[in-house]
Design an enzyme around this catalytic site. Structure first.
Site, mmCIF file in Angstrom:
data_model
loop_
_atom_site.group_PDB
_atom_site.id
_atom_site.type_symbol
_atom_site.label_atom_id
_atom_site.label_comp_id
_atom_site.label_asym_id
_atom_site.label_seq_id
_atom_site.Cartn_x
_atom_site.Cartn_y
_atom_site.Cartn_z
ATOM 1 N N GLU A 168 0.785 -1.095 0.066
ATOM 2 C CA GLU A 168 -0.062 -0.053 0.082
ATOM 3 C C GLU A 168 0.843 1.141 0.093
ATOM 4 O OE1 GLU A 168 -2.739 -0.763 -0.723
ATOM 5 O OE2 GLU A 168 -2.825 -2.774 0.090
ATOM 6 N N GLY A 169 1.881 1.169 -0.760
ATOM 7 C CA GLY A 169 2.867 2.353 -0.823
ATOM 8 C C GLY A 169 4.122 2.130 0.135
#
Length: 380
Positions: free
Chosen positions: A364-365
């Site tokens: 998620e980043g």
């Protein structure tokens, strides 16, 4: 006001998962990890417990809980097996979460109920081989014709990608790099031209499936669009705000598992006739671990509280994800140090925590992406 005590539902969920995990996860964890097996039948059982629709309203057969309960569920599963928790989180916050937030009543009735009960396993397709965090540069395209859309492209690093029954996939319907040029589609397994591709052979999180999603002249009707045409990228950024809380909770579970294992070992392991916990070198490590874990917990619960109240969580979610994932890596490393040579073997759980936890700073980043989000917010 955030309560620092677990509510009744959180206590119930934690106890239920511990009891379930002792029978259904712990005895098989090492074998699954060694063989990189994704135990699909387990998620049907998690659905029966209500854990595949924690945040889904009861009208769509979900548990109808909030983010405090959701964080607790992920944490407790992560202590048992981080890979299982990762797949459960992706199913909940990304696939089901996207449909819940932007789907029509008909789409929710058709898909959300089955996702919430665990009858369907969900995936979410944004990342591509050459884009990574640069999602606006995506190459998967959806071309409109008289009968709907034809999709072509490849997504990669997709959690549950091969085994999912339904996936939310983002494709470009406009110009490259136009944030209003992408659209979200719901795709079902068995749709001609839509299939799972190569599974990744991973360092950690080996009980969570990571695979390609391949689209080759995949035809879908307009009824499969989530929201409006051109809203897919904007929707995805909103969905990822909840995803950051998921990864923060996953990190907390790993960190807490590493600390609990370290405390137990430090009190049992003796050197020079004394438990190693009596030595300052070990006790100070434990003190640092406990303090960092608590700080990460407070950041995560602040983000969860804001999410429950329907407020903006972009900054707080990024802070929680960034700090919790970084300290989880530190705690897993310290746990291996405390266990010494035994920490480097598969006889103890800290070896698996050590391998699994690194994904939390990537999923998620990356941590660098979270720093960008945070710095932009505080510099405004």
């Amino acid at each position: 006001m955030i309560s620092f005590e677990l509510n009744e539902n959180q206590v119930m969920i934690a106890g239920m998962i511990r009891d379930f995990g002792a029978k259904e996860i712990s005895p098989f964890r090492k074998d699954w990890d060694d063989r990189q097996e994704f135990p699909v039948p387990l998620f049907k059982k998690l659905g029966e417990l209500g854990l595949m629709g924690v945040l889904v309203p009861q009208e769509y057969d979900g548990a109808g809980f909030g983010y405090f309960e959701y964080v607790t569920a992920i944490m407790e599963l992560a202590k048992l097996d981080p890979g299982i928790a990762l797949s459960m989180a992706a199913h909940n916050s990304l696939c089901a979460g996207h449909i819940q937030a932007f789907g029509t009543d008909e789409q929710k009735e058709k898909y959300l109920k089955k996702l919430a009960k665990g009858e369907y396993l969900g995936a979410w397709g944004l990342t591509e081989p050459n884009t990574g965090s640069d999602a606006a540069n995506m190459r998967t395209v959806a071309k409109k014709d008289s009968d709907g859309y034809i999709l072509n492209g490849t997504k990669n690093f997709i959690t549950n990608g091969f085994s999912a029954d339904v996936a939310v996939v983002i494709a470009r319907t406009g110009e490259l790099r136009n944030p209003h040029g992408m659209t979200a589609f719901i795709l079902e397994k068995g749709t001609p031209g839509f299939r799972g591709g190569r599974k990744e052979d991973k360092l950690g999180m080996r009980t969570s499936e990571t695979a390609e999603l391949i689209l080759e002249d995949c035809r879908v009707s307009e009824s499969q669009i989530l929201g409006k045409t051109g809203e897919g990228f904007i929707q995805s950024m909103k969905v990822l705000e909840g995803g950051r809380i998921s990864i923060a909770a996953l990190s907390l579970g790993i960190a807490e598992g590493a600390l609990e294992a370290s405390l137990k070992y430090a009190k049992e392991r003796k050197q020079f006739g004394r438990p190693i916990a009596d030595f300052q070198g070990i006790s100070f490590k434990l003190a640092d671990m406990a303090t960092q874990l608590e700080a990460a917990r407070l950041l995560t619960y602040k983000a969860a509280d804001l999410k429950n109240r329907g407020q903006q969580v972009k900054l707080e979610g990024a802070m929680a994800k960034y700090y919790a994932s970084e300290i989880a890596v530190k705690l897993a490393n310290e746990a291996v140090q405390i266990f010494g040579g035994y920490g480097f073997t598969k006889d103890y759980p800290v070896e698996k925590y050590y391998r699994d936890v690194k994904l939390c700073t990537i999923g998620e980043g990356t941590s660098e992406i979270q720093k960008m989000v945070i710095s932009k917010a505080i510099l405004k």
